[in-house]
Design an enzyme around this catalytic site. Structure first.
Site, PDB file in Angstrom:
ATOM      1  CE  LYS A  22     -12.965 -11.314 -21.255  1.00 17.78           C
ATOM      2  NZ  LYS A  22     -14.047 -10.322 -21.428  1.00 17.78           N
ATOM      3  NE  ARG A  42     -20.546   5.969 -21.607  1.00 21.52           N
ATOM      4  CZ  ARG A  42     -21.425   5.615 -20.825  1.00 21.52           C
ATOM      5  NH1 ARG A  42     -21.716   4.423 -20.669  1.00 21.52           N
ATOM      6  NH2 ARG A  42     -21.824   6.672 -19.616  1.00 21.52           N
ATOM      7  CB  SER A  83     -22.490  -8.450 -26.150  1.00 22.32           C
ATOM      8  OG  SER A  83     -21.564  -9.460 -25.356  1.00 22.32           O
ATOM      9  N   GLY A  84     -22.497 -11.701 -27.497  1.00 21.33           N
ATOM     10  CA  GLY A  84     -21.557 -12.225 -28.193  1.00 21.33           C
ATOM     11  C   GLY A  84     -20.119 -12.511 -27.688  1.00 21.33           C
ATOM     12  N   GLY A  85     -19.801 -11.497 -26.777  1.00 20.91           N
ATOM     13  CA  GLY A  85     -18.497 -11.727 -26.276  1.00 20.91           C
ATOM     14  C   GLY A  85     -18.523 -12.718 -25.423  1.00 20.91           C
ATOM     15  CB  VAL A  86     -15.385 -14.370 -23.877  1.00 21.57           C
ATOM     16  CG1 VAL A  86     -14.990 -13.127 -23.176  1.00 21.57           C
ATOM     17  CG2 VAL A  86     -15.167 -15.425 -23.162  1.00 21.57           C
ATOM     18  CG  ASP A  87     -16.865 -11.480 -19.913  1.00 24.25           C
ATOM     19  OD1 ASP A  87     -16.046 -12.358 -19.932  1.00 24.25           O
ATOM     20  OD2 ASP A  87     -16.677 -10.263 -19.839  1.00 24.25           O
ATOM     21  CB  SER A  88     -22.856 -12.023 -22.891  1.00 28.95           C
ATOM     22  OG  SER A  88     -22.371 -11.987 -24.258  1.00 28.95           O
ATOM     23  CB  THR A  89     -20.593 -16.641 -25.224  1.00 24.91           C
ATOM     24  OG1 THR A  89     -20.773 -15.497 -26.233  1.00 24.91           O
ATOM     25  CG2 THR A  89     -20.538 -17.906 -25.838  1.00 24.91           C
ATOM     26  CD  GLU A 144       2.595  -8.677  -5.103  1.00 27.07           C
ATOM     27  OE1 GLU A 144       2.485  -7.513  -4.843  1.00 27.07           O
ATOM     28  OE2 GLU A 144       3.597  -9.140  -4.549  1.00 27.07           O
ATOM     29  CG  HIS A 163       5.599  -5.700  -4.359  1.00 22.83           C
ATOM     30  ND1 HIS A 163       4.378  -5.733  -4.110  1.00 22.83           N
ATOM     31  CD2 HIS A 163       6.341  -4.683  -4.036  1.00 22.83           C
ATOM     32  CE1 HIS A 163       4.317  -4.438  -3.273  1.00 22.83           C
ATOM     33  NE2 HIS A 163       5.449  -3.987  -3.372  1.00 22.83           N
ATOM     34  CB  CYS A 199       5.274  -3.936   0.476  1.00 22.37           C
ATOM     35  SG  CYS A 199       6.170  -2.498  -0.092  1.00 22.37           S
ATOM     36  CE1 TYR A 200       0.762   1.061   5.441  1.00 20.03           C
ATOM     37  CE2 TYR A 200      -0.153  -0.844   5.973  1.00 20.03           C
ATOM     38  CZ  TYR A 200      -0.068   0.546   6.084  1.00 20.03           C
ATOM     39  OH  TYR A 200      -0.918   1.262   7.192  1.00 20.03           O
ATOM     40  N   GLY A 210       0.999  -1.170   0.025  1.00 17.72           N
ATOM     41  CA  GLY A 210      -0.012   0.077   0.298  1.00 17.72           C
ATOM     42  C   GLY A 210       0.711   1.372  -0.018  1.00 17.72           C
TER      43      GLY A 210
END
Length: 432
Positions: free
Chosen positions: A394, A318, A245-251, A192, A190, A101-102, A70
């Site tokens: 994702k 938009r 929408s046809g994107g990966v998430d909604s599919t 990570e 770090h 770290c912090y 942090g």
């Protein structure tokens, strides 16, 4: 559609029975990377604000706690600290703790060490050297000297009570400390980030070897768990609607919901006239024909393009597209209800980064962004949300898609903005 109240989205994940590593976020830009690295070990983890109350953590089965980095200094007035009740829970349950770290400086602050500014700020690669004879379980399998990534101004000047030094650098004596008996470890660097080549080995040693976490976070199991839970949630006669929408998430979300309740899930795709070439036709084939999803496509391209006439400002575009989409989705939802009876549930493709955005310490927003996926549907729809992807990053969504048998082209397709070409086109949008 005018502005107003939106469907409320919870920032909390629901499965209290799943063992987890809890990451307490002190505002580091790397906190989400810690979560990614733990998930890559097939171990489930969640990220919380460092100010999380004991009452929120206590119901969970916590196998380990990681304190993130942090930007603050632990000794400054107003600096964030883990609550006393959480520390008491940690000690009562003997939960292993790793401070990064912090997070290491927080351990020092709580247990009597001394943190103060260093002579110079350290940012970049550094060679970490284990002390002579170091047999720490945290460094099992690592060489005597290894490269790690530093990003700090303060440093530890005195080791806290019960701890001992296990590694240092030329710039700092105490870059790794441990209290084996108290099950606590601290790292100034770090592990990570990708600039720490052996960092993943350190995290693996802590999570698997020290904390004993089970590697049972796999997408095939997750899919089956969701299917069983949503069948109970929706019931034998309940109906669910969702935008696609046809994107990966909604599919992936649509296919998963279809496997759970079949054609009691009704998907709606709105063609706004600004999609990729033949997008609507391809999505219909992929989801309706190949995956047997009950999908209807509304060709509203003329309606959208008429409203976009003369509009050149991207933000106005938009808002027009988002508002019109919501109007059309509501119209289709009413039609679906007339055909099939009342729909109580809405499928939404919220991902875990959206959840993190809402709960991180001093995060950029108090609620999950209202334009996510469905544009922020109004509360007047009186729908309850089902969000099967809200625990996933994702790459995990893609892995779930593969586990569900979705073809690789769909799983790995490139993201495309919801407003489509309207935003990418400079100036006025028309059919040409």
């Amino acid at each position: 559609m005018t502005g107003g109240e939106y469907l409320k989205q919870s920032s909390q994940l629901g499965n209290l029975n799943r063992p987890q590593v809890a990451i307490l976020d002190f505002g580091s830009q790397y906190s989400h990377l810690i979560a990614r690295r733990i998930r890559e070990l097939n171990v489930y983890c969640e990220l919380y604000s460092c100010l999380v109350p004991h009452s929120e953590l206590a119901p969970h089965k916590i196998t380990a706690i990681i304190l993130s980095g942090g930007p603050n200094s632990v000794y400054e007035e107003g600096a964030p600290h883990v609550s006393q009740e959480v520390w008491e829970m940690i000690q009562e349950r003997q939960i292993p703790v790793l401070g990064i770290c912090y997070g290491m400086q927080e351990l020092a602050h709580v247990f009597g060490g001394k943190v103060a500014p260093g002579q110079e700020r350290e940012y970049g690669k550094a060679m970490v050297k284990r002390i002579e004879g170091c047999q720490s379980r945290l460094f099992e399998g690592l060489p005597e000297e290894f490269q790690m990534w530093m990003s700090h101004g303060d440093k530890l000047h005195e080791v806290p009570n019960g701890f001992k030094k296990i590694a240092g650098t030329t710039n700092a004596d105490f870059v790794a400390i441990e209290n084996e008996q108290g099950k606590m470890w601290g790292l100034q660097f770090h592990p990570e980030v990708t600039h720490s080549p052996r960092g993943s080995d350190i995290l693996k040693n802590f999570v698997l070897n020290i904390a004993g976490a089970k590697q049972d976070w796999v997408m095939t199991d997750y899919a089956q768990e969701f299917i069983e839970n949503v069948r109970k949630q929706v019931g034998e006669k309940g109906h669910v609607i969702g935008a696609v929408s046809g994107g990966v998430d909604s599919t992936v979300a649509a296919v998963l919901m279809n496997k759970a309740i079949g054609h009691r899930f009704h998907a709606v795709m709105v063609d706004n006239g600004c999609l990729r070439k033949d997008e609507a036709k391809n999505v219909l084939k992929r989801l309706r024909e190949d995956c047997n999803v009950d999908l209807r496509c509304v060709d509203a391209s003329d309606r959208f393009l008429d409203l976009l006439k003369g509009v050149t400002d991207p933000e106005k575009k938009r808002k027009i597209i988002g508002g019109t989409f919501i109007d059309i989705f509501q119209e289709e939802a009413e039609k679906i209800e007339k055909e099939h009876g009342h729909c109580d549930w809405l499928l939404q493709g919220t991902l875990y980064p959206d959840v993190i955005e809402s709960i991180s310490y001093k995060g950029p927003s108090a609620t999950i962004k209202t334009h996510h996926n469905v544009g922020g549907l109004p509360a007047t729809m009186k729908l309850k949300l089902i969000e099967p992807l809200r625990e996933l990053f994702k790459d995990e969504v893609r892995a779930l898609g593969v586990a569900l048998g979705i073809d690789e082209v769909s799983v790995w397709r490139h993201p495309f903005p919801g407003p489509g070409l309207a935003i990418r086109i400079l100036g006025e949008v028309n059919k040409k």
